[in-house]
Design an enzyme around this catalytic site. Structure first.
Site, short mmCIF file in Angstrom:
data_model
loop_
_atom_site.label_atom_id
_atom_site.label_comp_id
_atom_site.label_asym_id
_atom_site.label_seq_id
_atom_site.Cartn_x
_atom_site.Cartn_y
_atom_site.Cartn_z
N GLY A 82 13.50 -7.42 -9.50
CA GLY A 82 12.63 -7.03 -8.40
C GLY A 82 11.70 -8.19 -8.04
O GLY A 82 11.34 -8.99 -8.89
N GLY A 84 8.51 -9.46 -4.92
CA GLY A 84 7.69 -9.15 -3.77
C GLY A 84 6.83 -10.35 -3.42
O GLY A 84 7.04 -11.46 -3.92
N GLY A 85 5.86 -10.14 -2.57
CA GLY A 85 5.04 -11.23 -2.10
C GLY A 85 4.10 -11.80 -3.14
O GLY A 85 3.57 -12.90 -2.97
N MET A 86 3.88 -11.08 -4.24
CA MET A 86 2.92 -11.53 -5.24
C MET A 86 3.56 -11.86 -6.59
O MET A 86 2.99 -12.65 -7.34
CB MET A 86 1.86 -10.44 -5.46
N VAL A 89 9.83 -9.74 -11.01
CA VAL A 89 10.07 -9.03 -12.26
C VAL A 89 11.46 -9.41 -12.78
O VAL A 89 12.44 -9.40 -12.03
CB VAL A 89 9.98 -7.50 -12.08
N LYS A 103 6.92 -9.28 -15.76
CA LYS A 103 6.40 -9.48 -14.40
C LYS A 103 5.59 -10.77 -14.39
O LYS A 103 4.65 -10.93 -15.17
CB LYS A 103 5.52 -8.28 -14.02
N ASP A 196 -2.82 3.33 -3.81
CA ASP A 196 -1.56 3.01 -3.14
C ASP A 196 -0.44 3.92 -3.60
O ASP A 196 0.69 3.49 -3.83
CB ASP A 196 -1.19 1.54 -3.38
#
Length: 367
Positions: A82, A84-86, A89, A103, A196
Site C-alpha cells: 500500500g 499514499g501521499g505520505m 507500507v 509503514k 477521519d
C-alpha cells in the site's frame, strides 16, 4: 446474523490474535484475503507541502529501491502492499520468520515536523487506546533518518472495498457500525478523536473482526506540538465530515465529530453514495459546512424506521442534537435487531473503561 463478507469459509489473520472485541458475528467475514490499501494516509484537503517538493525526487521512484532492505538487522522488506501521499507500507519478514507490515514515511517528508508528528501519532494512538480493534504497532525506529512503524499485517478488505460489491443489508451495516463504535468509544475514553472515520479506514478482517485504521490526523490529548490540530486546518475527508470540522473549527471538534462520521459511513453503506452529492472534494467541503443531510428515508425508503432515526440523529447539523457518545449510539443500533441477531452480534460493553480484549505484543522503541 449477516456477516460483512461474501460467504462463510475457513480463514485466518497473519500476525494477529482474534479477540472478542470488534468481531462481526462469529465466523469469517471475507473469503478471499487481500493485503493492501489498508494503511492509506488520511486525506488532507489542502496540503502545505507543494513548495517543498519543487526540484525534489518524487516518493514513488524510491519505493521499489527499498525492496530487499533489512531494517534494524531484523525485518526484510519483501513487497509493497500500500502507498499514499505520505507513506508506503511494505510486507516484511522478521528474522524469526514472522510476517509484519512496515509503514515508512516518505523520505522527503521526514524533515517536515508536521508530517513526522502525524506519522508518529499512529504509534501514540495505538499505545493509548489499547484495543484489539486498533492496528497494533509492534515497534518503531528510524532508517537513515526516516521513521518507520512495525505493525500487524492484516488480511481481509476495507469497508470501501466491500462496498464496491454493492450496498450492505441493514443487519450487516449495523454489525460493522457497532464494531466501529466500540473501538471509537475506547478511543474517546482516552481523549482521542479520530477525525477521519470513513469506509476506507474501516477494515474487515478475514476472521470477522472490525478494525479502525489510520489515526494519523487524530486529535490527541496533550498535543504539545500543535501539529496535529490547528484552527482553520481542514483535515479529513469532506464526504464524511460534520460541519464544524469542514469549517475548520478545531475547538468544536469532540466525540460527536466521530459520531457524525460513523453516521455518514452508515448512510453510505445503506444508500450506496455519500451524504452529499458533489463533483469535487472542494464542493463536498462546502456542502459539509453549509448543508444539512437529507433523511436516510428519502434515499433508502425501505430502511427500518428505527434505523433511519438513529442515522438521522447521528447526522444532525447541530452537534448538540447528535448522540451524546458512541456507546449510546451503539446501544440504540443493537436494540433495533431481533433478539436472535443481537445474540449473534454479542453484547456491547457499556463500561466507561473497557477491559483488554486480546493480548497485545509489547511495543518497543528501536534505535
Amino acid at each position: 446474523m449477516t456477516k460483512p463478507g461474501k460467504a462463510p469459509a475457513p480463514c485466518g489473520v497473519a500476525g494477529t490474535s482474534p479477540g472478542a472485541s470488534g468481531k462481526v458475528g462469529g465466523s469469517c467475514a471475507v473469503v478471499a484475503p487481500k493485503v493492501g490499501s489498508l494503511y492509506r494516509w488520511p486525506t488532507m484537503v489542502a496540503s502545505p507541502l507543494g513548495p517543498l517538493l519543487n526540484g525534489r525526487q518524487g516518493p514513488w521512484s524510491t519505493n521499489k529501491n527499498r525492496l530487499g532492505q533489512v531494517l534494524d538487522d531484523r525485518w526484510t522488506l519483501e513487497a509493497i502492499v500500500g502507498q499514499g501521499g505520505m507513506s508506503t507500507v511494505y510486507q516484511a519478514r522478521d528474522r524469526d520468520g514472522g510476517v509484519v507490515a512496515i509503514k515508512i514515511l516518505h523520505t522527503h517528508l521526514a524533515e517536515v515536523p508536521s508530517s513526522r508528528a502525524r506519522f508518529l501519532a499512529e504509534e501514540r494512538a495505538s499505545h493509548q487506546v489499547r484495543h484489539a480493534g486498533v492496528v497494533a504497532v509492534l515497534a518503531s525506529g528510524e532508517s537513515e533518518g526516516v521513521p518507520f512503524l512495525v505493525m500487524e499485517l492484516l488480511e481481509g478488505e476495507t469497508l470501501a472495498e466491500r462496498l464496491r460489491a454493492g450496498r450492505l443489508e441493514p443487519t450487516e451495516a449495523i454489525a460493522v457500525a457497532v464494531g466501529v463504535l466500540e473501538i471509537v468509544a475506547r478511543a474517546h475514553d482516552s481523549g482521542i478523536i479520530h477525525r477521519d472515520l470513513k469506509p476506507a479506514n474501516i477494515f474487515l478482517t478475514a476472521d470477522g473482526q472490525v478494525k479502525v485504521l489510520d489515526f494519523g490526523i487524530a486529535k490527541l490529548p496533550h498535543d504539545a506540538t500543535g501539529y496535529l490540530t490547528g484552527e482553520g486546518a481542514e483535515l479529513g475527508t469532506p464526504e464524511f465530515m460534520p460541519p464544524e470540522q469542514a469549517g475548520g473549527s478545531d475547538h468544536e471538534i469532540d466525540a460527536r465529530t466521530d459520531i457524525f462520521a460513523v453516521g455518514a459511513t452508515l448512510f453510505y453503506s445503506l444508500a450506496g453514495h455519500p451524504i452529499h452529492h458533489a463533483r469535487s472534494s472542494n464542493e463536498a467541503l462546502v456542502a459539509a459546512a453549509t448543508r444539512a443531510v437529507v433523511s436516510l428515508s428519502e434515499v433508502v425508503p425501505d430502511a427500518p424506521d428505527a434505523l433511519v432515526a438513529i442515522v438521522d440523529r447521528a447526522l444532525s447539523f447541530d452537534a448538540e442534537q447528535r448522540w451524546p457518545n458512541a456507546r449510546a449510539m451503539a446501544r440504540a443500533l443493537v436494540a433495533t435487531l431481533p433478539a436472535s441477531e443481537r445474540a449473534s452480534l454479542g453484547a456491547f460493553d457499556t463500561s466507561p473503561t473497557l477491559p483488554e480484549t486480546s493480548p497485545r505484543s509489547p511495543r518497543r522503541r528501536l534505535g
